[in-house]
Scaffold this motif. Structure first.
Motif, short mmCIF file in Angstrom:
data_model
loop_
_atom_site.label_atom_id
_atom_site.label_comp_id
_atom_site.label_asym_id
_atom_site.label_seq_id
_atom_site.Cartn_x
_atom_site.Cartn_y
_atom_site.Cartn_z
N PRO A 51 -57.36 52.71 -17.83
CA PRO A 51 -57.44 51.27 -17.52
C PRO A 51 -56.04 50.72 -17.29
N ALA A 52 -55.82 50.17 -16.12
CA ALA A 52 -54.48 49.70 -15.74
C ALA A 52 -53.92 48.67 -16.70
N ARG A 53 -54.76 47.76 -17.14
CA ARG A 53 -54.26 46.67 -17.99
C ARG A 53 -54.04 47.09 -19.44
N ALA A 54 -54.29 48.37 -19.75
CA ALA A 54 -53.98 48.88 -21.09
C ALA A 54 -52.50 49.22 -21.22
N LEU A 55 -51.78 49.24 -20.10
CA LEU A 55 -50.36 49.56 -20.12
C LEU A 55 -49.52 48.32 -20.37
N GLU A 56 -48.50 48.49 -21.19
CA GLU A 56 -47.57 47.40 -21.46
C GLU A 56 -46.92 46.97 -20.14
N GLY A 57 -46.95 45.68 -19.87
CA GLY A 57 -46.36 45.14 -18.65
C GLY A 57 -47.36 44.93 -17.53
N LEU A 58 -48.54 45.51 -17.66
CA LEU A 58 -49.55 45.37 -16.60
C LEU A 58 -50.73 44.50 -17.01
N ALA A 63 -54.50 42.16 -9.10
CA ALA A 63 -55.05 43.38 -8.48
C ALA A 63 -54.14 43.85 -7.35
N GLU A 64 -53.55 42.92 -6.63
CA GLU A 64 -52.63 43.29 -5.53
C GLU A 64 -51.39 44.00 -6.08
N GLN A 65 -50.87 43.51 -7.20
CA GLN A 65 -49.70 44.16 -7.80
C GLN A 65 -50.06 45.54 -8.33
N LEU A 66 -51.22 45.66 -8.96
CA LEU A 66 -51.65 46.95 -9.49
C LEU A 66 -51.87 47.96 -8.36
N ALA A 67 -52.32 47.50 -7.21
CA ALA A 67 -52.56 48.38 -6.07
C ALA A 67 -51.27 48.92 -5.46
N GLU A 80 -43.23 48.81 -7.92
CA GLU A 80 -41.98 48.22 -7.43
C GLU A 80 -41.85 46.75 -7.78
N SER A 81 -42.85 45.94 -7.43
CA SER A 81 -42.74 44.48 -7.63
C SER A 81 -42.70 44.10 -9.10
N LEU A 82 -43.23 44.97 -9.97
CA LEU A 82 -43.23 44.69 -11.41
C LEU A 82 -42.07 45.38 -12.13
#
Length: 134
Positions: A51-58, A63-67, A80-82
């Motif tokens: 799960p992407a949002r389980a990571l610190e900072g995410l 959804a666009e940033q995660l992609a 990159e953007s994060l």
């Protein structure tokens, strides 16, 4: 300074190629919006997802940033953007952030609210959790 002959260098390259061929190597990564998971595909057909949002900072990333996730060589993931990087091996070992972040995530289900304590007492009065039947 140690001198390395061309033959020694060629032998080392050959050993590295053989070792690399024997282990799965990440070949692609993507964010799947429907499940909100990051999926890493390997050369042997296996995949690893989390799960992407389980990571610190995410946690609050769009959804666009995660992609925007991309492979960082053969060992990492990069947004990159994060300005966030994670080692794939660390993620596969369950390391989703700093020690303090991981501790805070673990404690989430251990809260001791008045309502939770009351519900636990009511459940206990009913005999508690049913026993598993083998």
């Amino acid at each position: 300074m140690v001198e390395v002959s061309d033959a020694e260098l060629a032998a080392a390259r050959e050993r590295w190629q053989q070792e690399r061929a024997e282990r799965p190597v990440p070949v692609s990564v993507r964010f799947e919006a429907a499940s909100a998971r990051v999926i890493v595909d390997f050369t042997n057909g296996a995949c690893f997802m989390f799960p992407a949002r389980a990571l610190e900072g995410l946690q609050s990333a769009t959804a666009e940033q995660l992609a925007e996730v991309e492979l960082l060589g053969e060992t990492g993931l990069h947004w990159e953007s994060l300005d966030i990087d994670y080692a794939i091996s660390g993620l596969m070992n369950g390391i989703f952030g700093s020690r303090s972040f991981m501790e805070a995530q673990r404690k989430g289900g251990q809260s001791r609210s008045v309502a939770k304590a009351a519900a636990s007492r009511v459940n206990g009065a009913k005999g508690g959790r049913p026993r598993k039947v083998p």
